[in-house]
Design a protein around this motif. Sequence first.
Motif, mmCIF file in Angstrom:
data_model
loop_
_atom_site.group_PDB
_atom_site.id
_atom_site.type_symbol
_atom_site.label_atom_id
_atom_site.label_comp_id
_atom_site.label_asym_id
_atom_site.label_seq_id
_atom_site.Cartn_x
_atom_site.Cartn_y
_atom_site.Cartn_z
ATOM 1 N N LEU A 50 0.801 -1.223 0.000
ATOM 2 C CA LEU A 50 0.000 0.000 0.000
ATOM 3 C C LEU A 50 0.838 1.279 0.000
ATOM 4 O O LEU A 50 0.338 2.341 0.344
ATOM 5 C CB LEU A 50 -0.957 -0.017 1.199
ATOM 6 C CG LEU A 50 -2.043 -1.095 1.126
ATOM 7 C CD1 LEU A 50 -2.776 -1.230 2.452
ATOM 8 C CD2 LEU A 50 -3.029 -0.806 -0.001
ATOM 9 N N SER A 61 0.993 2.769 -4.124
ATOM 10 C CA SER A 61 0.143 1.666 -3.695
ATOM 11 C C SER A 61 -0.181 0.810 -4.910
ATOM 12 O O SER A 61 -0.636 1.315 -5.935
ATOM 13 C CB SER A 61 -1.147 2.188 -3.069
ATOM 14 O OG SER A 61 -2.078 1.138 -2.899
ATOM 15 N N SER A 63 -1.966 5.419 -6.416
ATOM 16 C CA SER A 63 -2.182 3.986 -6.545
ATOM 17 C C SER A 63 -2.223 3.573 -8.006
ATOM 18 O O SER A 63 -2.501 4.385 -8.893
ATOM 19 C CB SER A 63 -3.498 3.570 -5.863
ATOM 20 O OG SER A 63 -4.615 4.118 -6.545
#
Length: 714
Positions: A504, A512, A521
Amino acid sequence: MTPSQPLRLSAALLTGALLLGGLMTGPASADVPATAAATSAVRVNQVGYLPEGPKRATVVTSATQALTWQLRNAAGTVVASGATVPHGADTPSGQSVQVADFSSYRSTGSGYVLAVDGNSSVPFDIRADLYDTLRSDSMAFFHHQRSGIAIDASLVGASYARPAGHLGVAPNKGDTSVPCQATVCDYTQDVRGGWYDAGDHGKYVVNGGISTWLVVNSFERAERAGKGAALGDSSLRVPERGNGIPDVLDEARWELDFLMRMQVPESKPYAGMAFHKIHDAAWTGMPLRPDQDPQPRELHRPSTAATLNLAAAAAQCARVFRPYDAAYADRCLSAARRAWTAAQANPAVYAPASDSTGGGAYEDARVTDEFYWAAAELYVTTGEPAYRDAVTASSWHTSADAFTPHGFGWADTAALGRLTLAMVPNGLPATDVSRVRSSVIAAADGHLSRMAAQGYAVPTPADGYFWGSNGNIADNAIVMAVAAELTGDGRYRAGALETMDYLLGRNALGLSYVTGYGERSSQNQHHRFWAHQLDASLPHPPAGSLAGGPNSGLQDPVALEKLTGCAPAACYVDDIGSYSTNEVAVNWNAPLAWLAAYAAERTSTGGEPPTACAVTYTVNNVWNTGFTATVTIKNTGPTAVDGWQLAWAYPGGQRVTSAWNATVTQNGTTVSARDAAWNKALPPGATTSFGVQGTHSGTNPSPTTFTLNGGACA
């Protein structure tokens, strides 16, 4: 996939050629996140930390002396401070780093920032419910990947809704009557349903087997620990919710049904074996929804590896489903027995590495580990001597290689058998069970040692960044989590949680790898119909999807173009064309879902052990074919128990026929006793007793190993 494992080509070289040859040319779109150079030098779990868990960050810096860190709350107030610990060169990342440890801070809140040497991390939370949403989203991945059913907007949202794929609606050829490849068979098979394996439209028994095992094991472990309700009925977003069966088992059943449909019918050549895979005759381009796939579908030759995956997953099904659907459990057990017998009769039928047109080969010419895994599942489920003998005769039963630094995977499954024998009460001698459990603990110790030697605390060696590295890293975290439950040693749970930190955002890229989690992410994972990078009308992958992760092999054209010269832990690009670093797969999301469920459980991460207990088993009366016994539980720990479940296995094949002061069920040799409501509370030092009556076959040896709420008792 370790370096010694077969290469998993689940995306085609043709796909790469299509992407580079016209479908996507030039640099990646604006949806691709910025390079690592634009990230903060302070790398944290971008979602956050549990209040009582480990809280460490990695700082990229050329400084050799310790630096001051400050933890600031959302208002900018410094709430904790300390000094970093210089680590120096970190080989996998190619960076020089220091580590900041703020584990002692346990207050909760949102918007915390860690500041070090003029650099600040992305904001993160500290809260007890940190992983509740990820538990649901990571499991929802499998519903999104279902084949043969419409994905309804009421469950997934309008962006992800789609018609059923591969049911024969034009132009789709469908999976309800699929022919074999030429020379493989002369009939068709209904193989609808199941999960699409990865970013393509293929369905593979060997990858489906391990993925199903992990999903079901997640529930079995939680249930044994008294925490199964979090994955129970109406806990997940599945169409079967409200049917009285835990939702996680409903999801697993969708794949189990497919696996059993892949079994060769009676009276046919290789009867009882499993076809290795089913997918398109040729690779499809991108993007392409499964209901729009015009390719003909083909069944591929049965294999021993696929057959044993079916045997293992179906045997586990028979054990775990029995309290909820006995008829389905019987169906699973019948399929498992047939598969085991067929594999014994055909022990060396291997999938060829050359069979990689239209789908991954998943070749595996060593199947002794699959035999061990399947035998372990069948033995724990049935208690039958033939399966026990297959377990104890296997070289894997004593081999240290069952657990390796690179983790288990679809081609290395011996560890799954070892984990089952360690976690689930069974009839093996106590010394044997102790040795199996010790091997799990030793493997976990190895992972902790590797984490301690690295700046990013990753449970894999420097050469562990290969195709699907994130999945294998998550698998290693599961080994540590199991060790935590076997020993009550909080170091192992902390190791599992720090692995989540890596996934993460606390990693070489400050990214992430889980879609929708963290400020930066992954969002362009390789997928046929989550393909926003190629078509803005299509969605990004749904939240909770895990990217394959760094792969120093650079086995696709995009990775070769963009990553040549990368340090192993930085060989990743969030580009839909990079299938060797950025594909999704069921066997990578399965350990993520397992870990998210484990991390979400409300328990101390600082070392609180499972319930400390002592059990006394006293035979009160015995006659020719029967016996009665009293079981006494004592809470020897410092905290009260509110609700208990005791498990053991009868070494002599005894069967419980009745019980009092507890609800007792039996599955094979394994017995489970639950509190009777009025005796659920056990303060420290308190005892409670219940009785059982049963039958035996001439001998009545007492059980010697007990677990209470998932923890071993003295």
